[in-house]
Design a protein around this motif. Structure first.
Motif, PDB file in Angstrom:
ATOM      1  N   ILE A 118      36.275  62.435  15.878  1.00  9.38           N
ATOM      2  CA  ILE A 118      37.675  62.668  16.274  1.00  9.38           C
ATOM      3  C   ILE A 118      38.317  63.648  15.287  1.00  9.38           C
ATOM      4  O   ILE A 118      38.926  64.643  15.680  1.00  9.38           O
ATOM      5  CB  ILE A 118      38.452  61.337  16.311  1.00  9.38           C
ATOM      6  CG1 ILE A 118      37.915  60.437  17.431  1.00  9.38           C
ATOM      7  CG2 ILE A 118      39.949  61.591  16.496  1.00  9.38           C
ATOM      8  CD1 ILE A 118      38.411  58.993  17.364  1.00  9.38           C
ATOM      9  N   PHE A 137      42.131  57.147  21.634  1.00  5.01           N
ATOM     10  CA  PHE A 137      40.815  57.794  21.712  1.00  5.01           C
ATOM     11  C   PHE A 137      39.788  56.817  22.260  1.00  5.01           C
ATOM     12  O   PHE A 137      39.826  55.616  21.954  1.00  5.01           O
ATOM     13  CB  PHE A 137      40.371  58.249  20.320  1.00  5.01           C
ATOM     14  CG  PHE A 137      41.200  59.369  19.768  1.00  5.01           C
ATOM     15  CD1 PHE A 137      41.085  60.653  20.276  1.00  5.01           C
ATOM     16  CD2 PHE A 137      42.102  59.145  18.735  1.00  5.01           C
ATOM     17  CE1 PHE A 137      41.853  61.698  19.770  1.00  5.01           C
ATOM     18  CE2 PHE A 137      42.880  60.178  18.221  1.00  5.01           C
ATOM     19  CZ  PHE A 137      42.752  61.457  18.745  1.00  5.01           C
ATOM     20  N   THR A 166      42.578  60.560  25.230  1.00  8.44           N
ATOM     21  CA  THR A 166      41.429  59.668  25.390  1.00  8.44           C
ATOM     22  C   THR A 166      40.103  60.389  25.156  1.00  8.44           C
ATOM     23  O   THR A 166      39.188  59.841  24.554  1.00  8.44           O
ATOM     24  CB  THR A 166      41.450  59.044  26.805  1.00  8.44           C
ATOM     25  OG1 THR A 166      42.734  58.441  27.021  1.00  8.44           O
ATOM     26  CG2 THR A 166      40.382  57.980  26.969  1.00  8.44           C
ATOM     27  N   THR A 219      43.320  56.383  14.524  1.00  4.51           N
ATOM     28  CA  THR A 219      41.929  56.099  14.871  1.00  4.51           C
ATOM     29  C   THR A 219      41.742  54.600  15.038  1.00  4.51           C
ATOM     30  O   THR A 219      42.517  53.802  14.525  1.00  4.51           O
ATOM     31  CB  THR A 219      40.964  56.661  13.810  1.00  4.51           C
ATOM     32  OG1 THR A 219      41.399  56.243  12.518  1.00  4.51           O
ATOM     33  CG2 THR A 219      40.947  58.178  13.867  1.00  4.51           C
TER      34      THR A 219
END
Ligand SMILES: [Zn+2]
Length: 294
Positions: A255, A246, A207, A275
């Motif tokens: 990221i 995430f 996360t 993503t």
């Protein structure tokens, strides 16, 4: 939102995940969904749903999934969830039934760590405990595969064929850990459940990655920070580690950069990133490292 599609280590996934927003993995080879998110298009066709926990970004789509299956004439789904989540989820489905008939048409089954879930065709799942903020179970997906008996390996094809013709059993059955999904979890899940590190494909929540959010912060929220993954890089035996869930506070570029700069090359070469989608298009499920590295 539309799911991203790719095959880490040869296992097809249709996936969507953004922390706090929506998480759902469709696994066509196992004819099931892991979590249901907001029930992304296509998820309703799979007859089995394995829910890790009742948080809204993982489970909100349940009534929609059940209802769409009815609309399309599919048989009632089998929905597995932590035993402690059965009653709250039953109430949600019952409330929808008051508004729209038959939203309860599914088999809601509570599972406990260690439970085996038969999936037919030599496939099954096993539930395990995941450390999160509420009752959570992860799932490992297994498949039975036939392998040539070790003492026969190296024999030429005709010699093996002759043994088969003589009625000899030349194969042994083996279980293969195809995929492991702890759901939302703190990093200790890697210690709690050995399958996390051994499955061919691991779907691991990550996360947080920013310096503003420390591993201690992630720990407190029941989540994982990228630095914790990097610190344990040598433990992962998986063919593919898919980092997911995430936080939306990070851009896709942030990221990609953070993962590329913090994971050691050996793990990076086996790492995939899921993503999050944006209004401009679906998220991406793709290798974290440039193509030449794999
Ligand atoms: Zn959660």
């Amino acid at each position: 939102m539309i799911a991203a599609e790719a095959s880490p280590a040869g296992l097809l996934l249709r996936a969507i995940s953004a922390g706090g927003i929506e998480t759902c993995f469709q696994v066509p080879d196992f004819e099931l969904c892991l979590d249901i998110g907001r029930c992304p298009p296509g998820a309703e066709r799979w007859p089995t749903l394995l829910l890790t926990h009742g948080h809204i970004d993982h489970a909100a789509g349940l009534p929609y999934y059940v209802s769409l299956r009815r609309l399309y004439g599919y048989p009632p789904a089998r929905v597995y969830c932590p035993a402690a989540s059965v009653e709250p989820l039953r109430k949600i489905l019952a409330a929808w039934t008051e508004l729209q008939t038959n939203s309860e048409e599914c088999e809601l089954i509570g599972v406990r760590p260690g439970d085996l879930i038969p999936l037919g065709k030599g496939r099954w799942a096993r539930a395990f405990a995941s450390p999160h903020r509420i009752a959570t179970v992860g799932y490992t997906l297994y498949r039975e595969v036939k392998k040539l008996r070790p003492e026969l390996q190296g024999l030429a094809g005709p010699a093996i064929a002759a043994r088969v013709a003589a009625g000899e059993e030349v194969n042994v059955k083996e279980e293969r850990l195809e995929l492991c999904f702890p759901g939302d979890a703190r990093i200790e899940v890697l210690d709690w459940e050995p399958a996390t590190l051994r499955a061919r494909v691991l779907l691991l929540e990550c996360t947080f990655l920013g310096e503003g959010e420390t591993p201690a912060h992630a720990q407190e929220g029941g989540h994982i920070h990228l630095d914790q993954v990097a610190a344990r890089a040598e433990q992962f035996q998986n063919r593919a580690v898919v980092l997911t869930h995430f936080s939306r506070r990070y851009s896709v570029e942030q990221i990609e950069e953070a993962v590329a700069s913090r994971l050691p090359a050996e793990l990076l070469a086996r790492t995939w990133l899921l993503t999050h989608p944006s209004p401009a298009g679906p998220g991406r499920l793709a290798p974290a490292a440039p193509a030449p590295a794999r």
